[in-house]
Design an enzyme around this catalytic site. Structure first.
Site, PDB file in Angstrom:
ATOM      1  N   SER A  65       0.807  -1.218   0.000  1.00 55.33           N
ATOM      2  CA  SER A  65       0.000   0.000   0.000  1.00 55.33           C
ATOM      3  C   SER A  65       0.850   1.282   0.000  1.00 55.33           C
ATOM      4  O   SER A  65       1.602   1.514  -0.923  1.00 55.33           O
ATOM      5  CB  SER A  65      -0.939  -0.074   1.199  1.00 55.33           C
ATOM      6  OG  SER A  65      -1.850   0.968   1.196  1.00 55.33           O
ATOM      7  N   ASP A 291      -6.253   2.072  -2.879  1.00 55.03           N
ATOM      8  CA  ASP A 291      -7.460   1.846  -2.079  1.00 55.03           C
ATOM      9  C   ASP A 291      -7.803   3.058  -1.209  1.00 55.03           C
ATOM     10  O   ASP A 291      -8.722   3.002  -0.398  1.00 55.03           O
ATOM     11  CB  ASP A 291      -7.386   0.543  -1.250  1.00 55.03           C
ATOM     12  CG  ASP A 291      -6.307   0.558  -0.192  1.00 55.03           C
ATOM     13  OD1 ASP A 291      -5.571   1.561  -0.078  1.00 55.03           O
ATOM     14  OD2 ASP A 291      -6.196  -0.458   0.534  1.00 55.03           O
ATOM     15  N   PRO A 510      -1.973   2.292  20.084  1.00 51.63           N
ATOM     16  CA  PRO A 510      -0.794   1.659  19.488  1.00 51.63           C
ATOM     17  C   PRO A 510      -1.054   1.426  18.002  1.00 51.63           C
ATOM     18  O   PRO A 510      -2.152   1.004  17.633  1.00 51.63           O
ATOM     19  CB  PRO A 510      -0.681   0.329  20.234  1.00 51.63           C
ATOM     20  CG  PRO A 510      -2.035   0.067  20.809  1.00 51.63           C
ATOM     21  CD  PRO A 510      -2.748   1.380  20.942  1.00 51.63           C
TER      22      PRO A 510
HETATM   23  C1  16G Z   1      -3.965  -0.114   7.555  1.00 55.91           C
HETATM   24  C2  16G Z   1      -5.453  -0.154   7.333  1.00 55.91           C
HETATM   25  C3  16G Z   1      -6.026   1.238   7.354  1.00 55.91           C
HETATM   26  C4  16G Z   1      -5.675   1.911   8.665  1.00 55.91           C
HETATM   27  C5  16G Z   1      -4.197   1.864   8.900  1.00 55.91           C
HETATM   28  C6  16G Z   1      -3.893   2.310  10.312  1.00 55.91           C
HETATM   29  C7  16G Z   1      -6.694  -1.706   5.960  1.00 55.91           C
HETATM   30  C8  16G Z   1      -6.868  -2.281   4.587  1.00 55.91           C
HETATM   31  N1  16G Z   1      -5.763  -0.774   6.056  1.00 55.91           N
HETATM   32  O1  16G Z   1      -3.321   0.538   6.513  1.00 55.91           O
HETATM   33  O2  16G Z   1      -7.406   1.128   7.232  1.00 55.91           O
HETATM   34  O3  16G Z   1      -6.098   3.249   8.670  1.00 55.91           O
HETATM   35  O4  16G Z   1      -3.735   0.534   8.775  1.00 55.91           O
HETATM   36  O5  16G Z   1      -2.540   2.176  10.550  1.00 55.91           O
HETATM   37  O6  16G Z   1      -7.355  -2.099   6.895  1.00 55.91           O
HETATM   38  P1  16G Z   1      -1.958   2.301  12.004  1.00 55.91           P
HETATM   39  O7  16G Z   1      -2.591   1.231  12.860  1.00 55.91           O
HETATM   40  O8  16G Z   1      -0.498   2.156  11.827  1.00 55.91           O
HETATM   41  O9  16G Z   1      -2.327   3.670  12.500  1.00 55.91           O
END
Ligand code: 16G
Length: 541
Positions: A65, A291, A510
């Protein structure tokens, strides 16, 4: 155990570095590409088991991504195009971390626990993004998929079938998995079928836009130097100039996600490099696997204005609510957000729009599930990841109305607009291309400029920070990540700090994708939001 010989032989071609532990996180496995070969092979094996278990086609997408080019990742897609279930996320982690000699035991364990009928045939769709590592890593997935489980387990002979799509956006693969498992009811399981369905619906929608000038049909797109750019190029001819795209960061020069893309724009709150941005012009950025999407423009003073997932959710839900009223349809519409949603958006939706608002934990799967509880569930994370879900009942009611010969013109027109809206949306997962087409259609139909859209409400100034701690897991949260329950005293400290600022809110959580704790703060002024975020990060440390 002679029957396991083949797995042993093949897996030794994809050895696991001893001691390496990785977790299937919010968006699958994600780390530096050089650590992922064994994971890919094993996810190929797991996808085959999941397919046998569900008796359906399963997707495997190789992408990281918005992460930098050096990283890669993989996620599994369940039969209806949704994220794989939590129990199988657990199996993915077990399988990934089994040391080389324990792999067969780990596999057998899953087969037994899930009572998998190994004589069932398996079907797996595999896709990849444009990263240089994606070619060999997707081949490792295929090696896993193609391994004939049934011969090594001495069951009846049934081969795995796979379809290798090569370069696709993540949402395209979700879409095709769903199409395949619904026998084409959702659409044709091909890239061409995807373009045709979405673009035809877009063109039908824009027929309702009166006097749209070429200027209004123009959009600058930052493709993040990734797969989204490639796919926009492929799609363009289907749009018949109803949308005229200037594509920047198309991968011909720049590096994937480097100083560009939706994540960069959202986090840095500034335009990407590599784009010509004229005052007042509508622009959008995709992320590395297309996405997510965010919109923006600069005003005549050169000031940057971001229209993120919250603004997108507001635009879409306002449009849908108006259509439901015109159609005289009594369907329950809700907007699903996360703790990151700007407070102004939540107030606007609840107080002015009078729509139901729900808050869930971060991560698409949580929002998606919450949205499924309503007739129409609009879900968006502030970072631009989201879509709209229509229940079966909602789709049927809309269709009946659109086809009712006795219905008056206004109600019928509204129902037909809703029908085309359903068709332009990729309901399987947030999709930058589909969201872009929907947003462009809404702006055209309503004759709305990006500035007018932006003016629906004003964001509260906010700040996000990352804090590195020795163990981020000591932070546990509740209430959709809006309150910390541990360590003791942290929430009380945050509450005290928040009280010092006007219109303030702050939370910590976290990260699910990085080894950090994230801090979010919003307040009446930028200075106030900045200092609150700083104070809270000191309380975390
Ligand atoms: C991932 C998630 C996204 C979320 C991000 C948070 C999917 C497909 N992607 O990229 O939705 O906003 O994680 O990241 O679920 P973090 O937990 O590092 O803040």
């Amino acid at each position: 155990m002679a029957q396991f010989e083949e797995v042993s032989k093949q897996s030794s071609q994809h050895p696991k570095p001893a001691g390496l532990v990785l977790q299937y996180g919010t968006a699958g496995f994600r780390t530096n590409a050089k650590h992922l070969d064994h994971i890919m092979f094993r996810m190929g094996l797991l996808a085959t088991l999941r397919s046998k278990k569900t008796k359906a086609t399963i997707g495997v997408m190789v992408t990281a991504s918005h992460n930098p080019e050096e990283d890669n990742g993989v996620k599994l897609i369940d039969p209806m195009g949704e994220m794989v279930t939590p129990a199988w996320e657990g199996y993915a982690t077990q399988l990934a971390n089994a040391e080389q000699g324990d792999l067969l035991t780990a596999l057998k364990d899953i087969i037994e626990k899930e009572s998998i009928n190994m004589s069932q045939e398996a079907n797996v769709f595999v896709g990849k993004d444009t990263r240089s590592s994606s070619a060999s890593l997707s081949q490792a997935v295929l090696d896993g998929v193609l391994l004939n489980f049934d011969s090594f387990l001495n069951f009846f002979l049934h081969f795995s079938h796979h379809f290798y799509y090569g370069l696709v956006t993540t949402p395209q693969l979700h879409y095709m998995v769903c199409c395949q498992n619904t026998q084409g009811k959702y659409g044709e399981a091909t890239i061409e079928g995807y373009y045709r369905k979405l673009c035809q619906a877009f063109i039908q929608l824009t027929k309702n836009a009166s006097n749209c000038t070429d200027d209004q049909k123009h959009l600058s797109v930052d493709g993040a130097n990734g797969i989204g750019a490639l796919k926009v190029r492929e799609m363009e001819s289907h749009l018949r100039r109803e949308l005229q795209i200037s594509l920047f960061n198309d991968g011909s020069k720049g590096k994937l996600n480097h100083q560009c893309g939706a994540d960069f724009v959202k986090v840095q709150q500034k335009p990407p490099t590599g784009i010509n941005i004229n005052p007042g012009e509508r622009c959008c950025s995709f992320d590395g696997d297309a996405d997510r999407i965010v919109y923006y423009y600069t005003d005549s003073d050169g000031q940057f204005h971001l229209l993120d997932g919250d603004k997108i959710a507001t635009l879409i839900s306002t449009f849908l609510k108006e259509l439901l009223t015109q159609a005289g349809l009594d369907l329950k519409i809700a907007v699903v957000q996360t703790a990151y949603a700007n407070g102004s958006s939540t107030h606007y939706l609840e107080d002015t729009m009078k729509v139901i608002v729900r808050c869930t934990k971060t991560g698409v799967k949580h929002l998606h599930h919450a949205a499924q509880e309503f007739d129409i569930g609009v879900y968006f994370e502030a970072n631009g990841h989201g879509t709209v879900l229509f229940s079966k009942v909602a789709e049927e009611k809309i269709q009946q109305l659109a086809e009712d010969p006795n219905m008056n013109d206004e109600r019928k027109r509204a129902a037909r607009l809703l029908q085309n809206t359903i068709n332009v949306i990729n309901q399987t997962v947030g999709d930058a291309i589909s969201d872009m087409l929907l947003i462009e259609a809404i702006l055209a139909i309503r004759g709305m400029t990006v500035q007018q859209w932006d003016a629906i409400y004003s964001d509260l100034p906010n700040r996000q920070l990352k804090v590195k701690v020795s163990d981020r897991r000591v932070i546990d949260t509740t209430d959709a990540e809006r309150r910390a329950v541990s360590p003791a005293g942290l929430q009380e400290a945050i509450d005290t700090l928040v009280k010092k600022h006007r219109l303030a809110r702050s939370f910590v959580r976290p990260s699910g994708t990085e080894d950090v704790v994230r801090v979010y703060a919003e307040a009446e002024t930028q200075e106030s939001a900045d200092s609150l975020a700083h104070e809270v990060s000191l309380a975390v440390y």
